[in-house]
Design a protein around this motif. Structure first.
Motif: not given
Ligand SMILES: [Zn+2]
Length: 93
Positions: A39-52
């Protein structure tokens, strides 16, 4: 490296990057073929979510989804050239 079709070739080149990729990974008795989505590029920051969330999803392939060849038979002599075991879930990052 001889690919069965452009579908596999393109996705193998994209493996490890955002969107779909195809590669082989070492397995106790040989190799498995993996179709993986990131879902993300290798250098992307993880999205902020509390959902799985599943940032990486994958399943094993036996046949090419585009041309239908048996992957084990077609790539028998070059399976190690497709090896990106480090990308497989549970085998590295
Ligand atoms: Zn193919």
């Amino acid at each position: 490296m001889k690919f069965c079709c452009r579908g596999i070739e393109g996705l193998h080149q994209n493996s490890g990057l955002r969107e779909f990729g195809v590669f082989t990974a070492r397995y106790p008795d040989g190799f498995v073929f993996v179709l993986q989505h990131r879902a993300l590029d290798p250098d992307a920051l993880p999205p902020f979510t509390e959902s799985p969330m599943s940032a990486v999803s994958e399943l094993q392939l036996n046949y090419c989804p585009w041309c239908g060849v048996s992957l084990e038979q077609f790539y028998r002599d070059q399976v190690q050239e497709l090896d990106k075991s480090e990308l497989k879930l549970g085998m590295g990052r």
